[in-house]
Design a protein around this motif. Structure first.
Motif, PDB file in Angstrom:
ATOM      1  N   PHE A  87      74.566  18.856  97.456  1.00 59.29           N
ATOM      2  CA  PHE A  87      73.701  19.025  96.286  1.00 59.29           C
ATOM      3  C   PHE A  87      73.118  17.680  95.908  1.00 59.29           C
ATOM      4  O   PHE A  87      73.796  16.656  95.988  1.00 59.29           O
ATOM      5  CB  PHE A  87      74.490  19.573  95.088  1.00 59.29           C
ATOM      6  CG  PHE A  87      74.952  20.986  95.257  1.00 59.29           C
ATOM      7  CD1 PHE A  87      74.121  22.047  94.955  1.00 59.29           C
ATOM      8  CD2 PHE A  87      76.223  21.257  95.741  1.00 59.29           C
ATOM      9  CE1 PHE A  87      74.538  23.351  95.119  1.00 59.29           C
ATOM     10  CE2 PHE A  87      76.656  22.551  95.908  1.00 59.29           C
ATOM     11  CZ  PHE A  87      75.811  23.605  95.602  1.00 59.29           C
ATOM     12  N   GLU A  88      71.878  17.674  95.496  1.00 62.49           N
ATOM     13  CA  GLU A  88      71.225  16.491  94.926  1.00 62.49           C
ATOM     14  C   GLU A  88      71.260  16.655  93.414  1.00 62.49           C
ATOM     15  O   GLU A  88      70.515  17.460  92.860  1.00 62.49           O
ATOM     16  CB  GLU A  88      69.774  16.373  95.409  1.00 62.49           C
ATOM     17  CG  GLU A  88      69.623  15.836  96.806  1.00 62.49           C
ATOM     18  CD  GLU A  88      70.059  14.379  96.945  1.00 62.49           C
ATOM     19  OE1 GLU A  88      69.913  13.611  95.986  1.00 62.49           O
ATOM     20  OE2 GLU A  88      70.553  14.048  98.031  1.00 62.49           O
ATOM     21  N   LEU A  89      72.128  15.910  92.764  1.00 65.17           N
ATOM     22  CA  LEU A  89      72.282  16.025  91.317  1.00 65.17           C
ATOM     23  C   LEU A  89      71.806  14.758  90.625  1.00 65.17           C
ATOM     24  O   LEU A  89      72.005  13.658  91.133  1.00 65.17           O
ATOM     25  CB  LEU A  89      73.751  16.269  90.957  1.00 65.17           C
ATOM     26  CG  LEU A  89      74.399  17.536  91.496  1.00 65.17           C
ATOM     27  CD1 LEU A  89      75.875  17.556  91.125  1.00 65.17           C
ATOM     28  CD2 LEU A  89      73.710  18.766  90.954  1.00 65.17           C
ATOM     29  N   THR A  90      71.188  14.956  89.474  1.00 66.84           N
ATOM     30  CA  THR A  90      70.818  13.835  88.611  1.00 66.84           C
ATOM     31  C   THR A  90      71.355  14.123  87.215  1.00 66.84           C
ATOM     32  O   THR A  90      71.590  15.284  86.865  1.00 66.84           O
ATOM     33  CB  THR A  90      69.296  13.649  88.529  1.00 66.84           C
ATOM     34  OG1 THR A  90      68.724  14.834  87.957  1.00 66.84           O
ATOM     35  CG2 THR A  90      68.689  13.373  89.895  1.00 66.84           C
ATOM     36  N   VAL A 120      71.297  17.789  85.269  1.00 71.09           N
ATOM     37  CA  VAL A 120      72.471  18.464  84.716  1.00 71.09           C
ATOM     38  C   VAL A 120      72.249  18.748  83.233  1.00 71.09           C
ATOM     39  O   VAL A 120      72.536  19.848  82.748  1.00 71.09           O
ATOM     40  CB  VAL A 120      73.750  17.625  84.931  1.00 71.09           C
ATOM     41  CG1 VAL A 120      74.933  18.221  84.189  1.00 71.09           C
ATOM     42  CG2 VAL A 120      74.060  17.501  86.416  1.00 71.09           C
ATOM     43  N   LEU A 121      71.694  17.777  82.510  1.00 69.53           N
ATOM     44  CA  LEU A 121      71.405  17.990  81.092  1.00 69.53           C
ATOM     45  C   LEU A 121      70.451  19.159  80.907  1.00 69.53           C
ATOM     46  O   LEU A 121      70.628  19.997  80.011  1.00 69.53           O
ATOM     47  CB  LEU A 121      70.820  16.719  80.465  1.00 69.53           C
ATOM     48  CG  LEU A 121      71.785  15.553  80.262  1.00 69.53           C
ATOM     49  CD1 LEU A 121      71.025  14.288  79.916  1.00 69.53           C
ATOM     50  CD2 LEU A 121      72.786  15.895  79.174  1.00 69.53           C
ATOM     51  N   GLU A 122      69.424  19.231  81.743  1.00 71.82           N
ATOM     52  CA  GLU A 122      68.443  20.316  81.662  1.00 71.82           C
ATOM     53  C   GLU A 122      69.091  21.664  81.997  1.00 71.82           C
ATOM     54  O   GLU A 122      68.819  22.664  81.343  1.00 71.82           O
ATOM     55  CB  GLU A 122      67.271  20.035  82.607  1.00 71.82           C
ATOM     56  CG  GLU A 122      66.134  20.998  82.476  1.00 71.82           C
ATOM     57  CD  GLU A 122      65.443  20.935  81.118  1.00 71.82           C
ATOM     58  OE1 GLU A 122      64.938  21.993  80.687  1.00 71.82           O
ATOM     59  OE2 GLU A 122      65.412  19.859  80.486  1.00 71.82           O
ATOM     60  N   SER A 123      69.943  21.689  83.016  1.00 70.87           N
ATOM     61  CA  SER A 123      70.605  22.931  83.414  1.00 70.87           C
ATOM     62  C   SER A 123      71.528  23.459  82.318  1.00 70.87           C
ATOM     63  O   SER A 123      71.653  24.671  82.133  1.00 70.87           O
ATOM     64  CB  SER A 123      71.435  22.716  84.682  1.00 70.87           C
ATOM     65  OG  SER A 123      70.617  22.394  85.757  1.00 70.87           O
ATOM     66  N   MET A 124      72.193  22.558  81.612  1.00 70.89           N
ATOM     67  CA  MET A 124      73.166  22.970  80.599  1.00 70.89           C
ATOM     68  C   MET A 124      72.538  23.197  79.226  1.00 70.89           C
ATOM     69  O   MET A 124      73.226  23.656  78.312  1.00 70.89           O
ATOM     70  CB  MET A 124      74.290  21.933  80.494  1.00 70.89           C
ATOM     71  CG  MET A 124      75.105  21.770  81.771  1.00 70.89           C
ATOM     72  SD  MET A 124      75.802  23.293  82.411  1.00 70.89           S
ATOM     73  CE  MET A 124      77.012  23.684  81.161  1.00 70.89           C
ATOM     74  N   ILE A 136      78.961  16.903  77.846  1.00 76.88           N
ATOM     75  CA  ILE A 136      77.530  16.846  78.159  1.00 76.88           C
ATOM     76  C   ILE A 136      76.800  16.925  76.834  1.00 76.88           C
ATOM     77  O   ILE A 136      76.881  17.939  76.133  1.00 76.88           O
ATOM     78  CB  ILE A 136      77.118  17.993  79.109  1.00 76.88           C
ATOM     79  CG1 ILE A 136      77.884  17.880  80.427  1.00 76.88           C
ATOM     80  CG2 ILE A 136      75.616  17.972  79.345  1.00 76.88           C
ATOM     81  CD1 ILE A 136      77.643  19.000  81.395  1.00 76.88           C
ATOM     82  N   GLY A 137      76.104  15.864  76.503  1.00 76.86           N
ATOM     83  CA  GLY A 137      75.508  15.778  75.174  1.00 76.86           C
ATOM     84  C   GLY A 137      76.628  15.603  74.172  1.00 76.86           C
ATOM     85  O   GLY A 137      77.468  14.718  74.288  1.00 76.86           O
ATOM     86  N   ARG A 138      76.672  16.499  73.186  1.00 75.24           N
ATOM     87  CA  ARG A 138      77.752  16.455  72.205  1.00 75.24           C
ATOM     88  C   ARG A 138      78.732  17.605  72.387  1.00 75.24           C
ATOM     89  O   ARG A 138      79.586  17.829  71.549  1.00 75.24           O
ATOM     90  CB  ARG A 138      77.173  16.500  70.794  1.00 75.24           C
ATOM     91  CG  ARG A 138      76.456  15.209  70.426  1.00 75.24           C
ATOM     92  CD  ARG A 138      75.926  15.264  69.024  1.00 75.24           C
ATOM     93  NE  ARG A 138      74.674  16.027  69.039  1.00 75.24           N
ATOM     94  CZ  ARG A 138      74.127  16.583  67.980  1.00 75.24           C
ATOM     95  NH1 ARG A 138      74.698  16.476  66.818  1.00 75.24           N
ATOM     96  NH2 ARG A 138      72.998  17.255  68.074  1.00 75.24           N
ATOM     97  N   GLN A 143      79.690  26.134  87.970  1.00 74.37           N
ATOM     98  CA  GLN A 143      79.022  27.404  88.240  1.00 74.37           C
ATOM     99  C   GLN A 143      77.539  27.326  87.890  1.00 74.37           C
ATOM    100  O   GLN A 143      76.698  27.821  88.634  1.00 74.37           O
ATOM    101  CB  GLN A 143      79.685  28.524  87.448  1.00 74.37           C
ATOM    102  CG  GLN A 143      79.082  29.888  87.725  1.00 74.37           C
ATOM    103  CD  GLN A 143      79.779  30.987  86.953  1.00 74.37           C
ATOM    104  OE1 GLN A 143      80.474  30.737  85.966  1.00 74.37           O
ATOM    105  NE2 GLN A 143      79.611  32.213  87.398  1.00 74.37           N
ATOM    106  N   VAL A 144      77.208  26.686  86.788  1.00 76.26           N
ATOM    107  CA  VAL A 144      75.813  26.599  86.364  1.00 76.26           C
ATOM    108  C   VAL A 144      75.000  25.713  87.301  1.00 76.26           C
ATOM    109  O   VAL A 144      73.903  26.090  87.731  1.00 76.26           O
ATOM    110  CB  VAL A 144      75.712  26.086  84.904  1.00 76.26           C
ATOM    111  CG1 VAL A 144      74.283  25.775  84.526  1.00 76.26           C
ATOM    112  CG2 VAL A 144      76.306  27.108  83.947  1.00 76.26           C
TER     113      VAL A 144
END
Length: 102
Positions: free
Chosen positions: A10-13, A17-21, A36-38, A48-49
């Motif tokens: 996987f290519e993760l940034t 990840v912030l956008e996905s969650m 992630i965030g707060r 899973q996400v």
């Protein structure tokens, strides 16, 4: 960043990840978590996400390692202390307020 989760690359940034969650409500967690965030998300939910795979296909350690490399805070629950089992005499003595030494 390239990482392997459940034998798939996987290519993760961090921004990805912030956008996905975004908009995903954290599930009640009893195990390892990622901040992630707060919000604190269970590691398996995040995995899973971001991978779109079943939670049984990867381990929490794989996702925790990837999230830590991206700069997210990962937490593990401490192991519970061993429970000392009292004999009936020790239990009765403790209830009376005078502990019996072993």
């Amino acid at each position: 960043m390239r990482c392997v989760i459940a034998r798939f690359p996987f290519e993760l940034t961090k921004s990805g990840v912030l956008e996905s969650m975004k908009g995903i409500k954290p599930e009640p967690g009893t195990g390892d978590s990622v901040t992630i965030g707060r919000r604190h998300y269970p590691v398996k939910q995040v995995g899973q996400v971001i991978t779109r795979q079943d939670r049984r296909d990867f381990s929490a350690a794989e996702v925790s390692r990837a999230m830590a490399q991206l700069g997210f805070t990962c937490r593990t629950l401490p192991k519970a202390a061993p429970v000392r089992i009292l004999s009936s005499l020790q239990h009765a003595s403790a209830m009376l307020g005078t502990p019996v030494s072993v």
